[in-house]
Design a protein around this motif. Structure first.
Motif, mmCIF file in Angstrom:
data_model
loop_
_atom_site.group_PDB
_atom_site.id
_atom_site.type_symbol
_atom_site.label_atom_id
_atom_site.label_comp_id
_atom_site.label_asym_id
_atom_site.label_seq_id
_atom_site.Cartn_x
_atom_site.Cartn_y
_atom_site.Cartn_z
ATOM 1 N N ALA A 87 0.827 -1.216 0.000
ATOM 2 C CA ALA A 87 0.000 0.000 0.000
ATOM 3 C C ALA A 87 0.859 1.264 0.000
ATOM 4 C CB ALA A 87 -0.924 -0.002 1.214
ATOM 5 N N ILE A 88 1.983 1.226 0.712
ATOM 6 C CA ILE A 88 2.820 2.418 0.813
ATOM 7 C C ILE A 88 3.794 2.531 -0.348
ATOM 8 C CG2 ILE A 88 4.610 3.557 2.187
ATOM 9 C CD1 ILE A 88 3.245 2.440 4.685
ATOM 10 N N LEU A 89 4.525 1.459 -0.641
ATOM 11 C CA LEU A 89 5.583 1.548 -1.648
ATOM 12 C C LEU A 89 5.062 1.549 -3.079
ATOM 13 C CD1 LEU A 89 8.422 -0.683 -0.156
ATOM 14 C CD2 LEU A 89 8.047 1.781 0.063
ATOM 15 N N GLU A 90 3.848 1.057 -3.310
ATOM 16 C CA GLU A 90 3.296 1.051 -4.663
ATOM 17 C C GLU A 90 2.412 2.255 -4.939
ATOM 18 O OE1 GLU A 90 1.413 -2.703 -5.382
ATOM 19 O OE2 GLU A 90 3.300 -3.830 -5.289
ATOM 20 N N ASP A 91 2.363 3.198 -4.018
ATOM 21 C CA ASP A 91 1.570 4.416 -4.195
ATOM 22 C C ASP A 91 2.360 5.409 -5.045
ATOM 23 O OD1 ASP A 91 -0.042 6.604 -4.071
ATOM 24 O OD2 ASP A 91 0.226 6.969 -1.912
ATOM 25 N N THR A 92 2.263 5.267 -6.353
ATOM 26 C CA THR A 92 3.068 6.095 -7.260
ATOM 27 C C THR A 92 2.606 7.553 -7.336
ATOM 28 O OG1 THR A 92 1.702 5.341 -9.126
ATOM 29 C CG2 THR A 92 3.742 4.125 -8.691
ATOM 30 N N SER A 93 1.550 7.903 -6.617
ATOM 31 C CA SER A 93 1.142 9.310 -6.568
ATOM 32 C C SER A 93 2.094 10.120 -5.682
ATOM 33 C CB SER A 93 -0.289 9.433 -6.029
ATOM 34 O OG SER A 93 -0.354 9.042 -4.664
ATOM 35 N N ARG A 94 2.930 9.432 -4.920
ATOM 36 C CA ARG A 94 3.899 10.089 -4.055
ATOM 37 C C ARG A 94 5.309 9.791 -4.546
ATOM 38 N NH1 ARG A 94 1.214 11.258 0.939
ATOM 39 N NH2 ARG A 94 -0.796 10.211 1.099
ATOM 40 N N PRO A 95 6.246 10.708 -4.386
ATOM 41 C CA PRO A 95 7.628 10.454 -4.801
ATOM 42 C C PRO A 95 8.271 9.379 -3.914
ATOM 43 C CG PRO A 95 7.485 12.530 -3.623
ATOM 44 C CD PRO A 95 6.077 12.077 -3.856
ATOM 45 N N PRO A 96 9.261 8.666 -4.417
ATOM 46 C CA PRO A 96 9.892 7.584 -3.636
ATOM 47 C C PRO A 96 10.372 7.981 -2.245
ATOM 48 C CG PRO A 96 10.541 7.402 -5.922
ATOM 49 C CD PRO A 96 9.761 8.690 -5.804
ATOM 50 N N PRO A 97 11.042 9.135 -2.067
ATOM 51 C CA PRO A 97 11.482 9.468 -0.701
ATOM 52 C C PRO A 97 10.328 9.583 0.287
ATOM 53 C CG PRO A 97 12.644 10.811 -2.307
ATOM 54 C CD PRO A 97 11.538 10.122 -3.055
ATOM 55 N N GLU A 98 9.212 10.141 -0.161
ATOM 56 C CA GLU A 98 8.056 10.272 0.728
ATOM 57 C C GLU A 98 7.490 8.897 1.072
ATOM 58 O OE1 GLU A 98 3.545 12.198 0.844
ATOM 59 O OE2 GLU A 98 4.971 12.840 -0.703
ATOM 60 N N ARG A 99 7.438 8.011 0.088
ATOM 61 C CA ARG A 99 6.950 6.651 0.348
ATOM 62 C C ARG A 99 7.834 5.924 1.353
ATOM 63 N NH1 ARG A 99 6.541 4.273 -5.522
ATOM 64 N NH2 ARG A 99 7.002 6.355 -6.313
ATOM 65 N N LEU A 100 9.146 6.054 1.171
ATOM 66 C CA LEU A 100 10.073 5.395 2.086
ATOM 67 C C LEU A 100 9.922 5.935 3.493
ATOM 68 C CD1 LEU A 100 12.350 3.417 2.546
ATOM 69 C CD2 LEU A 100 13.972 5.182 1.813
ATOM 70 N N ARG A 101 9.758 7.243 3.609
ATOM 71 C CA ARG A 101 9.584 7.867 4.928
ATOM 72 C C ARG A 101 8.290 7.375 5.585
ATOM 73 N NH1 ARG A 101 12.381 12.032 6.923
ATOM 74 N NH2 ARG A 101 13.353 12.373 4.877
ATOM 75 N N ARG A 102 7.218 7.282 4.820
ATOM 76 C CA ARG A 102 5.942 6.784 5.364
ATOM 77 C C ARG A 102 6.063 5.338 5.808
ATOM 78 N NH1 ARG A 102 1.656 6.459 1.829
ATOM 79 N NH2 ARG A 102 0.210 6.601 3.562
ATOM 80 N N LEU A 103 6.816 4.545 5.041
ATOM 81 C CA LEU A 103 7.006 3.144 5.414
ATOM 82 C C LEU A 103 7.749 3.013 6.729
ATOM 83 C CD1 LEU A 103 6.913 0.096 4.814
ATOM 84 C CD2 LEU A 103 9.087 0.385 3.593
ATOM 85 N N VAL A 104 8.818 3.770 6.878
ATOM 86 C CA VAL A 104 9.605 3.685 8.115
ATOM 87 C C VAL A 104 8.748 4.067 9.320
ATOM 88 C CG1 VAL A 104 11.567 4.627 9.380
ATOM 89 C CG2 VAL A 104 11.801 4.085 6.951
ATOM 90 N N HIS A 105 7.994 5.143 9.208
ATOM 91 C CA HIS A 105 7.131 5.567 10.323
ATOM 92 C C HIS A 105 6.096 4.488 10.642
ATOM 93 C CE1 HIS A 105 8.023 9.827 11.404
ATOM 94 N NE2 HIS A 105 8.685 9.789 10.254
ATOM 95 N N ALA A 106 5.458 3.929 9.613
ATOM 96 C CA ALA A 106 4.431 2.909 9.835
ATOM 97 C C ALA A 106 5.033 1.655 10.453
ATOM 98 C CB ALA A 106 3.741 2.568 8.513
ATOM 99 N N PHE A 107 6.218 1.275 9.991
ATOM 100 C CA PHE A 107 6.849 0.059 10.494
ATOM 101 C C PHE A 107 7.260 0.203 11.955
ATOM 102 C CE2 PHE A 107 10.482 -2.670 11.336
ATOM 103 C CZ PHE A 107 10.028 -3.896 10.875
#
Length: 216
Positions: A87-107
């Motif tokens: 859900a987070i990493l395949e959300d191409t509406s957001r740039p990769p750095p933002e996706r990675l940051r969201r993943l780290v926070h969620a994890f």
């Protein structure tokens, strides 16, 4: 030589009616409470049945032993983690750095919220560590991360993508386990996750610049 086989971890049958599904859900919720309160060492089918308010016979209709219950809980956690990654990493509406940051926070947040149960499941890991489902869950997570990194690092060779995926996954797992071993406040969780995100994003930016430069 005695053949010491591991206990069966598959369920006896799948619930097909709403009432049966509710029973299985009640058993699994009780299992989570027993694990969190008493740990894997005191985890038994009898304790789970008692906590669920059902007979051991009713529990055995779906789970042949405690290993099967623990495996189901672990399998559900694997699925949830995979769904979160996707859900987070395949959300191409957001740039990769933002996706990675969201993943780290969620994890990191998830690791802290589920620390007690995760530790208990890790104690029981030898029961199902080599199961096909364990290998499939690991492969699925690695595939999602590598696909994301191929987008984030378009000029990087496959070897770099693979090593970076392994580094991110191993670091998240090790740091998440260590950090969540102590009760944390929401502010502490957010601050720690932000620092890790900065580290990962800076590393990816450096890799991207290096490989883009080599392509010029």
């Amino acid at each position: 030589m005695t053949d010491r086989r591991k206990p069966a971890i598959s369920v006896r049958k799948q619930p097909r009616q709403a009432r049966s599904a509710e029973l299985v859900a009640t058993i699994l919720e009780a299992a989570v409470r027993v694990l969190a309160q008493e740990g894997a060492g005191r985890f038994t089918t009898a304790r789970v049945a008692e906590k669920a308010g059902v007979s051991v016979g009713s529990l055995y209709q779906y789970f042949p032993n405690k290993a099967a219950i623990l495996f189901r809980l672990q399998h559900d956690e694997w699925r949830q983690n995979t769904d979160m990654l996707r859900a987070i990493l395949e959300d191409t509406s957001r740039p990769p750095p933002e996706r990675l940051r969201r993943l780290v926070h969620a994890f990191i947040r998830s690791e802290c919220e589920e620390a007690a149960m995760r530790e208990a499941l890790e104690d029981a890991a030898p029961l199902y560590r080599d199961a096909p489902e364990a290998r499939a869950a690991k492969a699925s997570g690695e595939h999602i991360i590598r696909t994301f990194l191929r987008e984030a690092l378009p000029g990087a060779p496959d070897a770099t993508v693979a090593s970076t995926a392994g580094l991110i996954k191993a670091t998240l797992s090790a740091v998440g386990r260590q950090f969540s071993g102590t009760p944390r406040t929401p502010d502490e969780i957010a601050s720690h996750a932000e620092a890790m995100s900065d580290m990962f994003c800076a590393y990816l930016e450096r890799l991207d610049g290096r490989h883009r430069g080599s392509m010029a």
